[in-house]
Design a protein around this motif. Structure first.
Motif, short mmCIF file in Angstrom:
data_model
loop_
_atom_site.label_atom_id
_atom_site.label_comp_id
_atom_site.label_asym_id
_atom_site.label_seq_id
_atom_site.Cartn_x
_atom_site.Cartn_y
_atom_site.Cartn_z
N GLY A 412 0.82 -1.21 0.00
CA GLY A 412 0.00 0.00 0.00
C GLY A 412 0.85 1.26 0.00
O GLY A 412 0.57 2.21 -0.73
N TYR A 413 1.92 1.25 0.79
CA TYR A 413 2.83 2.40 0.79
C TYR A 413 3.54 2.55 -0.55
O TYR A 413 3.71 3.66 -1.07
N LEU A 414 3.96 1.43 -1.13
CA LEU A 414 4.64 1.49 -2.42
C LEU A 414 3.73 2.07 -3.50
O LEU A 414 4.18 2.82 -4.38
N LEU A 415 2.45 1.75 -3.44
CA LEU A 415 1.52 2.21 -4.47
C LEU A 415 1.29 3.72 -4.43
O LEU A 415 0.84 4.30 -5.41
N GLY A 417 3.87 5.65 -3.60
CA GLY A 417 5.22 6.19 -3.77
C GLY A 417 5.95 6.45 -2.48
O GLY A 417 6.99 7.12 -2.48
N ASP A 418 5.45 5.92 -1.36
CA ASP A 418 6.09 6.13 -0.07
C ASP A 418 7.04 4.97 0.22
O ASP A 418 6.75 4.10 1.05
N ASN A 419 8.17 4.95 -0.47
CA ASN A 419 9.11 3.85 -0.30
C ASN A 419 9.71 3.82 1.09
O ASN A 419 10.08 2.76 1.60
N SER A 420 9.82 4.98 1.72
CA SER A 420 10.44 5.06 3.04
C SER A 420 9.64 4.28 4.08
O SER A 420 10.19 3.45 4.82
N ASN A 421 8.32 4.51 4.13
CA ASN A 421 7.49 3.77 5.09
C ASN A 421 7.35 2.31 4.69
O ASN A 421 7.26 1.43 5.56
N ALA A 422 7.33 2.04 3.39
CA ALA A 422 7.29 0.64 2.94
C ALA A 422 8.54 -0.10 3.42
O ALA A 422 8.46 -1.24 3.88
N LYS A 423 9.66 0.56 3.33
CA LYS A 423 10.92 -0.05 3.77
C LYS A 423 10.87 -0.38 5.26
O LYS A 423 11.30 -1.46 5.69
N LYS A 424 10.33 0.53 6.06
CA LYS A 424 10.22 0.29 7.50
C LYS A 424 9.33 -0.91 7.79
O LYS A 424 9.62 -1.72 8.67
N VAL A 425 8.23 -1.01 7.04
CA VAL A 425 7.32 -2.14 7.24
C VAL A 425 8.03 -3.46 6.96
O VAL A 425 7.94 -4.41 7.76
N TYR A 426 8.76 -3.54 5.85
CA TYR A 426 9.41 -4.80 5.50
C TYR A 426 10.59 -5.11 6.42
O TYR A 426 10.89 -6.27 6.68
N GLU A 427 11.24 -4.08 6.92
CA GLU A 427 12.28 -4.31 7.93
C GLU A 427 11.68 -4.92 9.19
O GLU A 427 12.25 -5.82 9.80
N GLU A 428 10.49 -4.44 9.57
CA GLU A 428 9.81 -4.99 10.74
C GLU A 428 9.40 -6.44 10.50
O GLU A 428 9.58 -7.30 11.38
N VAL A 429 8.86 -6.72 9.30
CA VAL A 429 8.46 -8.10 8.99
C VAL A 429 9.67 -9.03 9.04
O VAL A 429 9.61 -10.12 9.62
N LEU A 430 10.78 -8.61 8.44
CA LEU A 430 11.97 -9.47 8.40
C LEU A 430 12.61 -9.63 9.78
O LEU A 430 13.28 -10.64 10.03
N SER A 431 12.39 -8.67 10.67
CA SER A 431 12.90 -8.85 12.04
C SER A 431 12.10 -9.90 12.79
O SER A 431 12.61 -10.59 13.66
N ILE A 432 10.81 -10.03 12.42
CA ILE A 432 9.94 -11.04 13.05
C ILE A 432 10.05 -12.38 12.33
O ILE A 432 10.11 -13.44 12.95
N SER A 433 10.07 -12.31 11.00
CA SER A 433 10.09 -13.52 10.17
C SER A 433 11.19 -13.39 9.12
O SER A 433 10.94 -12.99 7.99
#
Length: 707
Positions: A412-415, A417-433
């Motif tokens: 949703g963030y990528l769509l 154009g908010d790559n910065s918040n998208a990046k934070k989301v995926y960093e959080e996911v990868l820290s959990i999984s």
């Protein structure tokens, strides 16, 4: 004489009356006997033959309208509950308005007749409805339970046919695509190619909303999902019906599945993440008491009787306003009807109804998930990216431990154009999984967009190798191969080959993602092969006019030449001055080169090419353009040489190198991999004209969304 007559009548030959009596089964001494074997067989055969011939006549002469009979039977079945309740209403012993187990107990003397209580206020969300109270309080002694079971079984057989136990569970297991299609996928991008919002006016060549959504694939390395959606969308009324798109023959690769799409875009109707979950629970306690009515309405929807289903669910919502499942069924029916009518207004109603579902009390978690995911998807479909983002944020807040919703939120963030918040989301996911393949490919995608090429490679590679749902997407093969190429790693072509084998690319060399299947494909073309010989002759005849106007702009209005910003250059200086973009004329730019624009107005194959541009391109010495491909096979690209150094400039398309000549046109298909070197002493100036692929039909040229 009298005695003789009497004797003959009694003991002589039988009288006619006596014969008739015997014939019809009468016996001697007035006693009747059974039918004789032959008489019984004769009558049986007569009746059987009459039945056969009657059946033949009914079928042959169509004496019965079977469709009408079946329809009435279905209506009877669906309304059987109401009918029986009405007929059994006279036996209502407890005053609740229907005949049920409690009434049966009163009639059988197992329970005293009670005075009905005042019904609760329908406005109270806290108070259970009468049927729900009865359901919750059903705790009886063993004898009473046995009796209740017996009565319930009789009522069940009378009121309902055996319900489809899995009917209501199918929705979560399928996660409702295509046509949703799940927010976590790039299905929205596929929907963009089909239509963003429902169109109405065929043949209208106005810019559609999907034009705004596809800019990230324009003749570039697809570095971003969006530049500024809101700015573009403001130019359009999203409630307005938009131009229709025909059912096209568009596709890429060996297994076409829809009109135009990146081939093999993820289909989440069989998402493994969903299949592994336990059976969903879509009904709360109250909805279980009206399950038969919900089933009947849902069967209408499943059979494609959308209007009937909507009426049925609307009636249920009016009758049971606190039923989440009935309201969800209403939303689905509105959704289906919107697709059938191609109506944005109806689709907005569906979105509103999906949102209403989660506001009701006692909504099962699975139903909340379904409603909000579908709501987010439909909002994206209408181009309401920020509204969709809010819905996805709500999902994450309600189910914080579900990483799939966080992945959806990242998209949703990528769509927008908010790559910065998208990046934070995926960093959080990868820290959990840490092994989440979906998060890895998207995180790698973002890193590559930041030009962190080396860092992006392991994430893209490991994400693709995971095989997780949502990773088998052509863009990730595209970006991984491109990143490897930029690092000088020949493994790039291994991934291009794999992408081709999995149907994402037309070939290892032709790697565009938005294609029409069956178009002639070759890297280099002649003017005669294109059929645009008049355009080529006009360009070559007027090349000096085009050149002089371009040079004048370079001298006086140098700022009109804008630097290439698609991250295609390894090094150097490359700028462009655009006259037409996506079939739209830049009026201000054309004021600076009026003769050139007047010349082009005669050629709609160029000015009307909604998947291309017309522009000047200047490249200075020391420039290298990375190998890359354009986004679509629907166009061909013409290069007219204007100012060409004697040596040091060349272009490669697929495996063949060419050089420019002043006043001459080169034609190539930029959906094939191409690369440019400028190692001359002075600048190179060319004029670029994109044209529709000659094999596209007029309908396709009118309706294909812009790129």
């Amino acid at each position: 004489m009298a005695s003789r007559k009497s004797s003959r009548g009694a003991g002589g030959s039988p009288s006619p009356g006596s014969k008739r009596e015997t014939k019809h089964g009468g016996g001697k001494n007035g006693k009747k006997e059974g039918l004789s074997g032959s008489s019984f067989f004769t009558w049986f055969m007569v009746i059987a033959l009459l039945g056969v011939w009657t059946s033949v006549a009914v079928v042959w002469f169509e004496l019965v309208d079977y469709e009408e009979v079946l329809a009435k039977a279905k209506d009877f079945r669906y309304n059987l509950s109401e009918v029986l309740q009405g007929k059994l209403g006279m036996y209502d012993a407890d005053g609740d308005g229907d005949f049920d187990v409690e009434d049966a107990k009163v009639l059988l003397g197992l329970k005293e007749r009670s005075v009905p209580a005042q019904p609760p206020s329908p406005d109270s969300e806290e108070t259970a409805q009468p049927a729900e109270k009865s359901y919750v309080k059903s705790e009886f002694k063993s004898a009473d339970i046995d009796l209740e079971d017996g009565i319930q079984s009789v009522l069940h057989e009378a009121l309902h046919s055996p319900p489809d136990a899995d009917l209501l569970a199918e929705d979560l297991e399928a996660m409702e695509p295509e046509p949703y299609e799940a927010p976590v996928s790039y299905e929205y991008d596929v929907e963009v190619e089909k239509t963003v919002s429902y169109p109405e006016a065929p043949g209208d060549s106005e810019l559609m909303l999907e034009d705004a959504m596809e800019h990230f694939i324009e003749d570039r390395v697809h570095d971003d999902y969006s530049e500024d959606h809101d700015q573009i969308i403001e130019d359009f009324d999203t409630g307005k019906e938009l131009p229709v798109e025909s059912k096209l023959r568009e596709d890429v690769g060996p297994e076409p599945e829809q009109s135009e799409t990146r081939v093999q875009a993820e289909d989440y109707s069989n998402d493994d993440r969903v299949a592994k979950k336990k059976k969903p629970k879509l009904l709360n306690k109250f909805d279980k008491t009206i399950k038969a009515e919900l089933d009947a309405a849902e069967k209408l929807r499943k059979k494609g009787k959308v209007e009937e289903a909507l009426r049925a669910f609307e009636a249920l919502v009016n009758q049971y306003p606190q039923s989440p499942r009935a309201r969800y069924g209403k939303a689905q029916s509105e959704d289906d009807l919107a697709e059938k009518m191609r109506s944005n207004e109806m689709l907005q109603k569906a979105i509103n109804t999906y949102d209403e579902v989660v506001t009701l009390p006692n909504v099962p978690s699975d139903l909340i998930k379904l409603s909000l995911k579908r709501e987010a998807d439909r909002q994206q479909f209408l181009g309401r990216m920020r509204g969709s983002l809010i819905t996805l944020q709500k999902l994450v807040q309600l189910f914080p431990s579900d990483t799939s919703f966080k992945n959806d939120l990242g998209v949703g963030y990528l769509l927008i154009g908010d790559n910065s918040n998208a990046k934070k989301v995926y960093e959080e996911v990868l820290s959990i999984s840490p092994n989440d393949g979906f998060a890895k490919v998207h995180y790698g995608f973002i890193l590559k967009a930041e030009n962190k090429i080396a860092e992006s490679i392991p994430y893209l590679k490991e994400g693709l190798e995971s095989g997780d749902p949502g990773t088998n997407d052509g863009r990730f093969y595209f970006h991984l191969g491109d990143a490897l190429q930029r690092m000088g790693d020949e493994e790039a072509y291994k991934w291009y080959e794999l992408g081709y084998q999995r149907g994402h690319f037309a070939s290892v060399w032709q790697r565009s993602l938005y294609n029409v299947k069956g178009l002639k494909a070759q890297p280099w073309w002649t003017a005669r092969e294109t059929g645009y010989t008049e355009l080529v002759k006009s360009l070559e005849k007027s090349w000096k006019i085009i050149r002089d106007e371009g040079l004048a702009v370079m001298d006086k209005k140098r700022s009109l030449f804008l630097p290439e910003d698609e991250n295609l250059r390894e090094k150097g200086d490359w700028s462009q001055f655009t006259l037409w973009q996506q079939g739209r004329k830049n009026e201000n730019a054309c004021k600076s080169v009026p003769k050139t624009c007047a010349l082009l107005e005669r050629f709609p194959e160029a000015t009307g090419c909604r998947r291309g541009q017309i522009k000047y391109s200047i490249m200075h010495p020391g420039t290298h353009v990375w190998p890359h491909t354009g986004p679509t096979n629907c166009r061909l690209r013409m290069h007219l040489g204007l100012v060409i150094p004697k040596e040091g400039c060349k272009i490669r398309c697929a495996q063949d190198n060419r050089t420019w000549e002043e006043g001459k046109v080169l034609i190539f298909d930029d959906s094939f991999e191409h690369e440019v070197w400028q190692d001359a002493e002075t600048y190179r100036l060319i004029f670029i004209v994109d044209v529709w692929h000659p094999e596209l039909t007029a309908q396709e040229r009118r309706t294909l969304p812009a790129i």
